[in-house]
Design an enzyme around this catalytic site. Structure first.
Site, PDB file in Angstrom:
ATOM      1  N   CYS A  25     -52.359 -27.987 -43.567  1.00 58.50           N
ATOM      2  CA  CYS A  25     -51.677 -28.238 -41.623  1.00 58.50           C
ATOM      3  C   CYS A  25     -52.097 -28.103 -40.799  1.00 58.50           C
ATOM      4  O   CYS A  25     -52.828 -26.633 -40.648  1.00 58.50           O
ATOM      5  CB  CYS A  25     -50.386 -28.513 -41.088  1.00 58.50           C
ATOM      6  SG  CYS A  25     -49.162 -29.278 -39.663  1.00 58.50           S
ATOM      7  N   TYR A  61     -28.703 -14.874 -25.160  1.00 58.37           N
ATOM      8  CA  TYR A  61     -29.752 -15.812 -25.552  1.00 58.37           C
ATOM      9  C   TYR A  61     -30.552 -14.737 -26.391  1.00 58.37           C
ATOM     10  O   TYR A  61     -31.399 -15.314 -27.072  1.00 58.37           O
ATOM     11  CB  TYR A  61     -29.334 -17.011 -25.690  1.00 58.37           C
ATOM     12  CG  TYR A  61     -28.733 -17.507 -24.297  1.00 58.37           C
ATOM     13  CD1 TYR A  61     -27.731 -18.271 -25.511  1.00 58.37           C
ATOM     14  CD2 TYR A  61     -28.611 -18.213 -23.219  1.00 58.37           C
ATOM     15  CE1 TYR A  61     -27.051 -19.117 -24.608  1.00 58.37           C
ATOM     16  CE2 TYR A  61     -28.062 -18.057 -22.962  1.00 58.37           C
ATOM     17  CZ  TYR A  61     -26.684 -19.609 -24.027  1.00 58.37           C
ATOM     18  OH  TYR A  61     -26.470 -20.028 -22.804  1.00 58.37           O
ATOM     19  N   ASP A  77     -32.629 -17.778 -22.380  1.00 49.50           N
ATOM     20  CA  ASP A  77     -33.780 -18.879 -23.166  1.00 49.50           C
ATOM     21  C   ASP A  77     -32.512 -19.243 -23.950  1.00 49.50           C
ATOM     22  O   ASP A  77     -32.656 -18.531 -24.822  1.00 49.50           O
ATOM     23  CB  ASP A  77     -34.572 -17.997 -23.558  1.00 49.50           C
ATOM     24  CG  ASP A  77     -35.493 -18.685 -24.461  1.00 49.50           C
ATOM     25  OD1 ASP A  77     -35.729 -19.695 -24.168  1.00 49.50           O
ATOM     26  OD2 ASP A  77     -36.514 -17.721 -25.429  1.00 49.50           O
ATOM     27  N   CYS A 105     -55.610 -35.192 -36.331  1.00 50.27           N
ATOM     28  CA  CYS A 105     -55.142 -35.492 -38.548  1.00 50.27           C
ATOM     29  C   CYS A 105     -54.741 -36.526 -39.001  1.00 50.27           C
ATOM     30  O   CYS A 105     -54.448 -38.089 -38.284  1.00 50.27           O
ATOM     31  CB  CYS A 105     -53.935 -34.245 -38.509  1.00 50.27           C
ATOM     32  SG  CYS A 105     -53.207 -34.295 -39.720  1.00 50.27           S
ATOM     33  N   CYS A 144     -46.019 -34.548 -34.538  1.00 50.45           N
ATOM     34  CA  CYS A 144     -47.660 -33.931 -33.772  1.00 50.45           C
ATOM     35  C   CYS A 144     -47.979 -34.866 -33.165  1.00 50.45           C
ATOM     36  O   CYS A 144     -48.472 -35.919 -33.971  1.00 50.45           O
ATOM     37  CB  CYS A 144     -48.514 -33.397 -33.976  1.00 50.45           C
ATOM     38  SG  CYS A 144     -48.989 -32.258 -35.221  1.00 50.45           S
ATOM     39  N   GLU A 183     -25.627 -11.918 -27.723  1.00 51.28           N
ATOM     40  CA  GLU A 183     -26.269 -12.979 -28.542  1.00 51.28           C
ATOM     41  C   GLU A 183     -24.933 -12.922 -29.941  1.00 51.28           C
ATOM     42  O   GLU A 183     -24.162 -12.013 -30.238  1.00 51.28           O
ATOM     43  CB  GLU A 183     -27.357 -11.842 -30.058  1.00 51.28           C
ATOM     44  CG  GLU A 183     -27.670 -12.969 -30.787  1.00 51.28           C
ATOM     45  CD  GLU A 183     -28.025 -14.220 -30.439  1.00 51.28           C
ATOM     46  OE1 GLU A 183     -27.146 -15.319 -31.102  1.00 51.28           O
ATOM     47  OE2 GLU A 183     -28.650 -14.721 -29.508  1.00 51.28           O
ATOM     48  N   CYS A 214     -36.639 -24.740 -23.701  1.00 53.92           N
ATOM     49  CA  CYS A 214     -38.078 -25.598 -24.520  1.00 53.92           C
ATOM     50  C   CYS A 214     -37.699 -27.059 -24.542  1.00 53.92           C
ATOM     51  O   CYS A 214     -38.326 -27.893 -25.233  1.00 53.92           O
ATOM     52  CB  CYS A 214     -37.682 -25.319 -25.881  1.00 53.92           C
ATOM     53  SG  CYS A 214     -36.368 -25.255 -26.691  1.00 53.92           S
TER      54      CYS A 214
END
Length: 398
Positions: free
Chosen positions: A104, A257, A326, A21, A30, A278, A353
């Site tokens: 993008c 979560y 998570d 890109c 990125c 939650e 993550c």
């Protein structure tokens, strides 16, 4: 579904991306754009092994067949250049400097086109972008969400005040240019803050939400609700996580979560019952609606702190067989992890993550009687340095 898996090249020289890109050095979003996609997977595999390899074998990372335009949620900031030209794009990494973006390679193309149209309409409609230094102007951000399966499109104008200039004509013009838009909202954020969305919002067109299908379940998505931004890889991620749980139809599963109930509702088809917890009240409301929408009757959702809730279950003598967790990038705190130990489920499926905070949490759980059985990285965010990991833990005396 065909997936790329990381394989180490015979030579050690990294493969360069043949078509990077042109904005990646300015934008910073990125970070791995200089590498070819197969080499990105090798890099992420190495990172996961470095961080989590001490707990066991790391299985080959699961990548995307087509690692482009996967983001179903796109948000653009608006501003002006010194010569008063209106620009839209993303904030340069670690700054509030806007990098102008029309297209993008990781964002949904429909969303990008809508953002460009709004920017083009601003001048003839005398709509001013918000200036965070002077506090003047109106439009701060535009948020676009698209259901990849449904094709439904939500547009959210994030403005400094509720006075929308020439609102009716602007919306009619925008919809004529983009008939795929199914709902439009106005979100008010008058604060000098880095947060995109404010507390107040109202519906300008359509139902105020969109729906999308994931793993065979239909989910209602509002402006503020969390929904995974890469639906292709999310189906892979959730399918793998539920397979790790080894459900037989009799288990009680805790979805900590739980958000709007995505993984819990998907797991409910193979579990005895699912209990979702939650702390976000709006998300719990959406989760309950999603259960009704899918006619799922073996789920219950609670507005509570997940750690406190599980500690209460343990004190009351209640049991759970599997905990699906998570957490956000910061991982879990010791109080939450201790509540898992107190509840003592046979299995914990930990989706993360951020493998760095996951490593810290795994060290705690493995000291408290759990062992790691499987580690599976998944490339949820191609071209970035983020990697998602699924870890299966089992209680030692199981």
């Amino acid at each position: 579904m065909e997936q790329y898996k990381a394989t180490r090249p015979a030579n050690r020289r990294p493969e360069r991306n043949p078509d990077p890109c042109p904005l990646y050095r300015k934008c910073g979003g990125c970070q791995l754009q200089n590498l070819s996609y197969p080499q990105q997977l090798v890099w992420k595999q190495n990172q996961t092994e470095r961080l989590l390899g001490k707990f066991g074998k790391v299985e080959p990372i699961l990548g995307m067949k087509h690692p482009y335009h996967y983001r179903n949620k796109v948000q653009a900031a608006f501003g002006q250049t010194r010569d008063k030209k209106i620009i839209s794009g993303v904030y340069q990494s670690s700054t509030h400097r806007i990098v102008p973006v029309d297209h993008c390679m990781i964002e949904d193309e429909t969303a990008d086109a809508i953002i460009v149209t709004v920017r083009e309409l601003m001048k003839p409609f005398r709509m001013q972008p918000y200036n965070e230094h002077t506090g003047t102007g109106w439009l701060r951000h535009l948020l676009v969400k698209r259901g990849f399966a449904s094709g439904q499109v939500m547009v959210v104008f994030v403005a400094a005040n509720p006075i929308f200039p020439a609102k009716k004509r602007f919306i009619e013009t925008l919809r004529s240019r983009h008939p795929e838009i199914t709902t439009i909202l106005l979100n008010i954020n008058p604060m000098r803050t880095s947060m995109v969305l404010g507390e107040s919002e109202r519906v300008l067109f359509g139902p105020g939400f969109i729906e999308d299908t994931l793993c065979g379940c239909i989910f209602r998505i509002s402006a503020k609700s969390f929904y995974q931004i890469n639906p292709v890889q999310t189906e892979l991620l959730y399918g793998q996580a539920i397979a790790f749980a080894g459900l037989t139809g009799r288990e009680t599963v805790i979805d900590a979560y739980c958000g709007i109930g995505t993984i819990g509702l998907i797991a409910s088809r193979k579990a005895g019952q699912v209990i979702g917890v939650e702390s976000n009240r709006d998300a719990v409301r959406d989760a309950i609606s999603n259960a009704k929408r899918n006619q799922i009757r073996n789920t219950r959702f609670f507005h509570a702190d997940a750690g406190t809730f599980m500690s209460g279950m343990a004190q009351a003598g209640e049991k759970a067989d599997v905990v699906l967790m998570d957490p956000p990038r910061a991982g879990s705190d010791e109080a939450f992890l201790s509540s898992i130990v107190s509840l003592s489920p046979e299995k914990v499926v930990y989706i993360s993550c951020n493998p760095e905070t996951q490593r810290r949490d795994l060290e705690f759980l493995t000291r408290q009687g759990y062992r790691v059985l499987r580690i599976q990285p998944v490339d949820m965010f191609p071209h970035t340095n983020h990697v998602e990991t699924i870890v299966l833990l089992q209680r030692e005396n199981s």
